[in-house]
Design a protein around this motif. Sequence first.
Motif, PDB file in Angstrom:
ATOM      1  N   ASP A   1       0.859  -1.179   0.000  1.00 40.82           N
ATOM      2  CA  ASP A   1       0.000   0.000   0.000  1.00 40.82           C
ATOM      3  C   ASP A   1       0.901   1.237   0.000  1.00 40.82           C
ATOM      4  O   ASP A   1       2.126   1.129  -0.163  1.00 40.82           O
ATOM      5  N   THR A   2       0.342   2.419   0.186  1.00 43.62           N
ATOM      6  CA  THR A   2       1.121   3.656   0.109  1.00 43.62           C
ATOM      7  C   THR A   2       1.495   4.205   1.482  1.00 43.62           C
ATOM      8  O   THR A   2       2.104   5.273   1.573  1.00 43.62           O
ATOM      9  N   ILE A   3       1.143   3.477   2.541  1.00 43.10           N
ATOM     10  CA  ILE A   3       1.317   3.965   3.910  1.00 43.10           C
ATOM     11  C   ILE A   3       2.636   3.461   4.481  1.00 43.10           C
ATOM     12  O   ILE A   3       2.953   2.266   4.390  1.00 43.10           O
ATOM     13  N   ASN A   4       3.389   4.341   5.091  1.00 42.51           N
ATOM     14  CA  ASN A   4       4.670   3.965   5.681  1.00 42.51           C
ATOM     15  C   ASN A   4       4.439   3.238   7.005  1.00 42.51           C
ATOM     16  O   ASN A   4       3.842   3.786   7.934  1.00 42.51           O
ATOM     17  N   ASP A   5       4.911   2.002   7.085  1.00 37.10           N
ATOM     18  CA  ASP A   5       4.826   1.219   8.319  1.00 37.10           C
ATOM     19  C   ASP A   5       6.154   1.361   9.057  1.00 37.10           C
ATOM     20  O   ASP A   5       7.192   0.922   8.555  1.00 37.10           O
ATOM     21  N   PRO A   6       6.162   1.959  10.245  1.00 35.83           N
ATOM     22  CA  PRO A   6       7.431   2.180  10.955  1.00 35.83           C
ATOM     23  C   PRO A   6       8.129   0.904  11.391  1.00 35.83           C
ATOM     24  O   PRO A   6       9.313   0.930  11.738  1.00 35.83           O
ATOM     25  N   GLU A   7       7.430  -0.236  11.347  1.00 44.13           N
ATOM     26  CA  GLU A   7       8.011  -1.501  11.795  1.00 44.13           C
ATOM     27  C   GLU A   7       8.736  -2.258  10.685  1.00 44.13           C
ATOM     28  O   GLU A   7       9.393  -3.269  10.953  1.00 44.13           O
ATOM     29  N   THR A   8       8.606  -1.789   9.443  1.00 38.74           N
ATOM     30  CA  THR A   8       9.213  -2.507   8.320  1.00 38.74           C
ATOM     31  C   THR A   8       9.940  -1.533   7.396  1.00 38.74           C
ATOM     32  O   THR A   8       9.762  -0.318   7.488  1.00 38.74           O
ATOM     33  N   PHE A   9      10.744  -2.122   6.487  1.00 36.01           N
ATOM     34  CA  PHE A   9      11.487  -1.314   5.529  1.00 36.01           C
ATOM     35  C   PHE A   9      10.665  -1.141   4.253  1.00 36.01           C
ATOM     36  O   PHE A   9      10.974  -1.703   3.197  1.00 36.01           O
ATOM     37  N   ASP A  10       9.599  -0.337   4.353  1.00 30.83           N
ATOM     38  CA  ASP A  10       8.718  -0.155   3.190  1.00 30.83           C
ATOM     39  C   ASP A  10       8.756   1.276   2.650  1.00 30.83           C
ATOM     40  O   ASP A  10       7.891   1.670   1.871  1.00 30.83           O
ATOM     41  N   GLU A  11       9.759   2.043   3.049  1.00 32.80           N
ATOM     42  CA  GLU A  11       9.792   3.465   2.693  1.00 32.80           C
ATOM     43  C   GLU A  11       9.816   3.701   1.187  1.00 32.80           C
ATOM     44  O   GLU A  11       9.290   4.715   0.705  1.00 32.80           O
ATOM     45  N   ASP A  12      10.439   2.787   0.426  1.00 31.79           N
ATOM     46  CA  ASP A  12      10.489   2.967  -1.032  1.00 31.79           C
ATOM     47  C   ASP A  12       9.092   2.986  -1.641  1.00 31.79           C
ATOM     48  O   ASP A  12       8.861   3.638  -2.662  1.00 31.79           O
ATOM     49  N   TRP A  13       8.144   2.265  -1.002  1.00 27.10           N
ATOM     50  CA  TRP A  13       6.809   2.102  -1.561  1.00 27.10           C
ATOM     51  C   TRP A  13       5.814   3.050  -0.881  1.00 27.10           C
ATOM     52  O   TRP A  13       4.778   2.650  -0.367  1.00 27.10           O
TER      53      TRP A  13
END
Length: 365
Positions: A41-53
């Motif tokens: 999704d487009t939401i940044n999850d602070p617990e994972t490395f998803d910042e690129d997405w």
Amino acid sequence: MKICPFFCLLFLLIFYSKSFGQTKKFRIHTVVFYNFENLFDTINDPETFDEDWTPNGSQHWTYDKYQKKLSNLSRVLAEIGSSDNPDSPTFIGGCEIENRGVLEDLVLHPNLIDKGYGIIHFDSPDKRGIDVALLYRKHYFQPTNYTNIPLYIFQGENKSQPEKEEITDDVVEVAPKNKRVYTRDQLLVSGFLEGEEIHLIVNHWPSRSGGEIRSSPFREAAGALNRKIIDSLQRINKNAKVITMGDLNDGPYNHSVKINLGAIAKINQVPLFGIYNPFEVMQKKGMGTIAHRDAWDIFDQIMVSESLLHTDFSSFQYWKAGIYNKPFLIQNSGLYKGYPLRHSTTEIGFSDHFPVYIYLIKEKK
């Protein structure tokens, strides 16, 4: 010479009875595995490395792009296997899934909403936040038990020669304290398909980050865990029907699949309690689900237990397998012409993998 009307009638009755006797009808269910490739999704999850997405990340992942990705994936899932079964797949194993929310968005897409898919998903310890999951048609399958089984592997001292790094988003993350390699759990789902018990395992084995040889022990451990799960099911019920599927990051010929899992390529050589892999023959013919440096391989596989290979179709049995590589899923120009059509900066594609499928069939009474 005259022929008695009685014998004419008898001949016709025998002819038609044989003809109708040879026309059998079957119930059919399609089982699919698909690597959704970065379904974020487009939401940044602070617990994972998803910042690129995220909208501000390197992929500039916006709401519109996300919706296009859902549209593309749902189109594939609605159509796969339709050459032999007009009904959409009964089971869909998936990987590279950020969370349950993206699956809820997927099954509620207009292409799939009328199919009635249920979702079985657990968050895994993968540091990038990608998980495996199973979608199932609630009308046909009733789950009774499901669990995520962790794969405990640790970074050891490897003295092998340095290798050329493989280009992959799926980088192995190692805990600095105990050297644990954080990867995806194996998802086990048990339940009843139209009244028949069946077990499904969904996998996404450790990547080749760091090189194929250096990372091979991780996938060998994954294969051994998969075999252990299957063994435990067969100890409870020697006739347990088991389907294991996933992106294994190894081909059918690799040690993890051939030795640790014990998969057999030829259906007539599968022993009692053995596992049949229909994709090894396809790989030897040059077919593939993923391309790398102009070489094709089959990382995505669906395998079945010997109990699904019987020729008595009074219960559900394996029929045949395939790779879904329709033209709309293929890059038709540029450097990667002929490869799976994946996401790029100029186009929202489908995935860097082709999906795979098998059919289960049962004779109608």
